[in-house]
Design a protein around this motif. Sequence first.
Motif, PDB file in Angstrom:
ATOM      1  N   ASP A   1      12.187  -0.099   5.313  1.00  0.00           N
ATOM      2  CA  ASP A   1      11.196  -0.057   6.394  1.00  0.00           C
ATOM      3  C   ASP A   1       9.846   0.395   5.850  1.00  0.00           C
ATOM      4  O   ASP A   1       9.751   1.219   4.940  1.00  0.00           O
ATOM      5  CB  ASP A   1      11.673   0.916   7.475  1.00  0.00           C
ATOM      6  N   VAL A   2       8.768  -0.145   6.459  1.00  0.00           N
ATOM      7  CA  VAL A   2       7.432   0.092   5.906  1.00  0.00           C
ATOM      8  C   VAL A   2       7.002   1.549   6.042  1.00  0.00           C
ATOM      9  O   VAL A   2       6.169   2.043   5.295  1.00  0.00           O
ATOM     10  CB  VAL A   2       6.411  -0.838   6.591  1.00  0.00           C
ATOM     11  N   SER A   3       7.583   2.271   7.007  1.00  0.00           N
ATOM     12  CA  SER A   3       7.115   3.631   7.226  1.00  0.00           C
ATOM     13  C   SER A   3       7.591   4.614   6.161  1.00  0.00           C
ATOM     14  O   SER A   3       7.180   5.775   6.185  1.00  0.00           O
ATOM     15  CB  SER A   3       7.534   4.124   8.607  1.00  0.00           C
ATOM     16  N   TYR A   4       8.398   4.146   5.221  1.00  0.00           N
ATOM     17  CA  TYR A   4       8.753   5.025   4.090  1.00  0.00           C
ATOM     18  C   TYR A   4       7.708   4.877   2.989  1.00  0.00           C
ATOM     19  O   TYR A   4       7.246   3.786   2.716  1.00  0.00           O
ATOM     20  CB  TYR A   4      10.133   4.673   3.537  1.00  0.00           C
ATOM     21  N   VAL A   5       7.334   6.017   2.389  1.00  0.00           N
ATOM     22  CA  VAL A   5       6.248   6.014   1.405  1.00  0.00           C
ATOM     23  C   VAL A   5       6.818   6.372   0.049  1.00  0.00           C
ATOM     24  O   VAL A   5       7.539   7.362  -0.077  1.00  0.00           O
ATOM     25  CB  VAL A   5       5.155   7.025   1.796  1.00  0.00           C
ATOM     26  N   SER A   6       6.465   5.594  -0.948  1.00  0.00           N
ATOM     27  CA  SER A   6       6.945   5.890  -2.292  1.00  0.00           C
ATOM     28  C   SER A   6       6.099   6.997  -2.916  1.00  0.00           C
ATOM     29  O   SER A   6       5.024   7.337  -2.425  1.00  0.00           O
ATOM     30  CB  SER A   6       6.873   4.645  -3.167  1.00  0.00           C
ATOM     31  N   SER A   7       6.584   7.568  -4.030  1.00  0.00           N
ATOM     32  CA  SER A   7       5.896   8.715  -4.628  1.00  0.00           C
ATOM     33  C   SER A   7       4.521   8.328  -5.148  1.00  0.00           C
ATOM     34  O   SER A   7       3.545   9.068  -4.983  1.00  0.00           O
ATOM     35  CB  SER A   7       6.739   9.290  -5.758  1.00  0.00           C
ATOM     36  N   LEU A   8       4.429   7.161  -5.754  1.00  0.00           N
ATOM     37  CA  LEU A   8       3.127   6.747  -6.287  1.00  0.00           C
ATOM     38  C   LEU A   8       2.115   6.573  -5.159  1.00  0.00           C
ATOM     39  O   LEU A   8       0.954   6.989  -5.244  1.00  0.00           O
ATOM     40  CB  LEU A   8       3.303   5.436  -7.060  1.00  0.00           C
ATOM     41  N   SER A   9       2.589   5.969  -4.060  1.00  0.00           N
ATOM     42  CA  SER A   9       1.681   5.794  -2.928  1.00  0.00           C
ATOM     43  C   SER A   9       1.321   7.137  -2.298  1.00  0.00           C
ATOM     44  O   SER A   9       0.199   7.335  -1.828  1.00  0.00           O
ATOM     45  CB  SER A   9       2.326   4.907  -1.880  1.00  0.00           C
ATOM     46  N   TRP A  10       2.262   8.045  -2.302  1.00  0.00           N
ATOM     47  CA  TRP A  10       1.981   9.387  -1.796  1.00  0.00           C
ATOM     48  C   TRP A  10       0.866  10.030  -2.614  1.00  0.00           C
ATOM     49  O   TRP A  10      -0.048  10.660  -2.087  1.00  0.00           O
ATOM     50  CB  TRP A  10       3.249  10.240  -1.857  1.00  0.00           C
TER      51      TRP A  10
ATOM     52  N   PHE B   1       0.829  -1.206   0.000  1.00  0.00           N
ATOM     53  CA  PHE B   1       0.000   0.000   0.000  1.00  0.00           C
ATOM     54  C   PHE B   1       0.867   1.262   0.000  1.00  0.00           C
ATOM     55  O   PHE B   1       0.596   2.219  -0.708  1.00  0.00           O
ATOM     56  CB  PHE B   1      -0.909  -0.049   1.231  1.00  0.00           C
ATOM     57  N   LEU B   2       1.932   1.252   0.805  1.00  0.00           N
ATOM     58  CA  LEU B   2       2.724   2.473   0.971  1.00  0.00           C
ATOM     59  C   LEU B   2       3.924   2.560   0.039  1.00  0.00           C
ATOM     60  O   LEU B   2       4.459   3.642  -0.172  1.00  0.00           O
ATOM     61  CB  LEU B   2       3.193   2.590   2.424  1.00  0.00           C
ATOM     62  N   GLN B   3       4.370   1.424  -0.463  1.00  0.00           N
ATOM     63  CA  GLN B   3       5.598   1.483  -1.264  1.00  0.00           C
ATOM     64  C   GLN B   3       5.394   0.942  -2.660  1.00  0.00           C
ATOM     65  O   GLN B   3       6.163   0.155  -3.176  1.00  0.00           O
ATOM     66  CB  GLN B   3       6.703   0.700  -0.552  1.00  0.00           C
ATOM     67  N   ARG B   4       4.275   1.369  -3.253  1.00  0.00           N
ATOM     68  CA  ARG B   4       4.020   0.933  -4.619  1.00  0.00           C
ATOM     69  C   ARG B   4       5.098   1.535  -5.525  1.00  0.00           C
ATOM     70  O   ARG B   4       5.428   2.710  -5.436  1.00  0.00           O
ATOM     71  CB  ARG B   4       2.636   1.402  -5.039  1.00  0.00           C
ATOM     72  N   GLY B   5       5.612   0.724  -6.389  1.00  0.00           N
ATOM     73  CA  GLY B   5       6.630   1.219  -7.325  1.00  0.00           C
ATOM     74  C   GLY B   5       8.045   0.994  -6.844  1.00  0.00           C
ATOM     75  O   GLY B   5       8.983   1.258  -7.560  1.00  0.00           O
ATOM     76  N   ILE B   6       8.196   0.566  -5.590  1.00  0.00           N
ATOM     77  CA  ILE B   6       9.545   0.259  -5.092  1.00  0.00           C
ATOM     78  C   ILE B   6       9.549  -1.168  -4.604  1.00  0.00           C
ATOM     79  O   ILE B   6       8.849  -1.513  -3.648  1.00  0.00           O
ATOM     80  CB  ILE B   6       9.947   1.188  -3.932  1.00  0.00           C
ATOM     81  N   GLU B   7      10.261  -1.997  -5.283  1.00  0.00           N
ATOM     82  CA  GLU B   7      10.298  -3.401  -4.878  1.00  0.00           C
ATOM     83  C   GLU B   7      11.553  -3.641  -4.066  1.00  0.00           C
ATOM     84  O   GLU B   7      12.564  -4.110  -4.570  1.00  0.00           O
ATOM     85  CB  GLU B   7      10.293  -4.314  -6.109  1.00  0.00           C
ATOM     86  N   MET B   8      11.547  -3.236  -2.801  1.00  0.00           N
ATOM     87  CA  MET B   8      12.717  -3.453  -1.958  1.00  0.00           C
ATOM     88  C   MET B   8      12.261  -4.045  -0.652  1.00  0.00           C
ATOM     89  O   MET B   8      11.553  -3.405   0.124  1.00  0.00           O
ATOM     90  CB  MET B   8      13.431  -2.126  -1.705  1.00  0.00           C
ATOM     91  N   SER B   9      12.642  -5.295  -0.392  1.00  0.00           N
ATOM     92  CA  SER B   9      12.123  -5.956   0.802  1.00  0.00           C
ATOM     93  C   SER B   9      12.772  -5.406   2.062  1.00  0.00           C
ATOM     94  O   SER B   9      12.212  -5.470   3.139  1.00  0.00           O
ATOM     95  CB  SER B   9      12.358  -7.469   0.694  1.00  0.00           C
ATOM     96  N   SER B  10      13.948  -4.805   1.968  1.00  0.00           N
ATOM     97  CA  SER B  10      14.648  -4.385   3.174  1.00  0.00           C
ATOM     98  C   SER B  10      14.215  -2.999   3.651  1.00  0.00           C
ATOM     99  O   SER B  10      14.524  -2.600   4.758  1.00  0.00           O
ATOM    100  CB  SER B  10      16.163  -4.386   2.917  1.00  0.00           C
TER     101      SER B  10
END
Lengths: 328, 283
Positions: free
Chosen positions: B171-180, B160-169
């Motif tokens: 942290d979830v609290s970072y938000v990608s631009s698309l999700s923003w 939900f928060l990191q759409r467009g960034i496929e990085m498993s490492s």
Amino acid sequence: MDINQSEVAQLKEYREKVYKKSFDAKLVIEFLRFLRITKLRSTRLVADLGSTLLSKYFSKITTENEVTNTFSVCVAYDIVEQVVLALLECNKAKEASEFIEDRLVKKFGEKSVRVSRLRAMQLECSNTFGKANDIYVGVLEKYPADQLTMKRQVSILKSKGQYQQAITMLNTYLQAFMIDPEAWLELAHLNIKLLSFKNAMFCYEELILAAPINYIYYVKYAELIYSIGGAENYIVALKYYTHSLELNNHTSQDNAIPPTNLTALYGIIMCIFSFCNTHGYGTTKLREPQIELYQWCQSELRAITAKYTPHKLSIVNAFIQHTDVLNK
Amino acid sequence: MNVQEALVLDPAIRNWVVIPIALILIFVSALKFNIANLMSQTERKQSLQNIMELQTILRAKRLATNSNRIPYQSFNSRKQYFTNRETGILIAKEKNTSSNPMGVLGNAFKDQSGVTDMLKGNIVNFVPQVGLMAWVNHFFSGFVAVKIPFFPLTIRFKTFLQRGIEMSSLDVSYVSSLSWYFLCWFGMEGINSILLAEKYQPNSTLYASQLEQGVPPQQQPITQLYTNERENIELINHDWLMENVEQRFLNKLKNIEEVKQSNKTSTTKSSSSSSLLKDKKKK
């Protein structure tokens, strides 16, 4: 229609308050709002208070409400409409037209249907029916399904005294809007005016179907059947009067309120009386419960008169004696 | 964990990604609001035919429910009016449409105004959303734009928060631009209503409210409803309510009296009318 007792009491309270004090804008706004919601009528008061409110405090209504509620600006114009209608009812076309031109046309422009309808009503009020009708025709060209405008057209014909045309027009209206009880009621009135009771009966049947527990429709229906006459019809009328009593009988209510369905009592007595007179057999053709009902009505009528209007007791007694079919 | 906390976001990202996306979304939704208003101003006109059909059904329903309250002849004349083989209005309608080669189908597709209205609304909503998404995806894909400040979220929020960034490492609290972008889009409703609602629309109420009360667009084909109502009316067994009304009323009166008598066991005399009634019963 059924009137809510508490609302009537509230109306009284408001009236007293409004009369007592010097002009209080807030109270008047509240009063007008109350009238709009309950659809009670107090035309003269609305016309008087409303026109002062609008001419002196109009800016106050719009600005004050804007802060509290974003939709209240519309309310301000609802008030204008309400007051204009009241003014028209009080035959103050001039004042009304001032409000229409100053407030409404400026705000909503010439094209607004609701404003042009008000304008036409103002023309109606000043007896220029032709122009008013032109406006209505124009509105109907744009919105062929506008109920209010069609109704106004009927009312123009009615106030011109052209009842026959009004009936035809109302009939075409009812072909489309056939569940509008108001229109059926109006059609019934017009038919009664022209003494075509059969048609009026049809209208009241329609009303009964629409509002099956409103006792007034039954009373009116019974009156129509009685007016048509004939031995059979008297009995049918009797039945409908009885049913109206079933729906509104004061003995089942609180005794503090005077009974409101005396018509039915008188009606039942008259039905039996006329039935016996036309038939020529006297009471022999009546059924047992009908006679019992008749006697109950007589005693009830006496009791009610003695309780609420004792000075008319002699008249009522004379009536009962005159229509007495049992002891003749 | 410590390594992740040290992740520093470039202030340029804030200036050139986060703020522009939010701003543009505000502009677009304001535009959308106004366009929707413009479109809805061409208000729906209701055809008389449509109203008539609906009201016919309602009237037939009323007749079916309250038919016992009117005399038999009146009921019969109405029944004829609705269901007569040649002229009944519920039947005439059926004939007309069955002669139509498309039959029921044709009738169902006849009324297009409701469909176009829905289409308009959808276009206004849909086009800018697709356009903006393409824009964000194209220019800002892969940016970590924002960090949610308060608390760590579970791993499920990652999609939900990191759409467009496929990085498993990460942290979830970072938000990608698309999700923003999505967050802004969903959160815009409330802000809009505050920013734009002050603007007063005279058309919405004074113009339309009394004009034509809209009847919801018909889903079921009208002929089917007509047939239902016709069958209902034909099946009515007319049983006049007034047949025994006198006896019923008298019984009711007696019941009331009895209740009163049992309530008032004290010496208070019941009203004169009731006593008269009782006297009569004794006779």
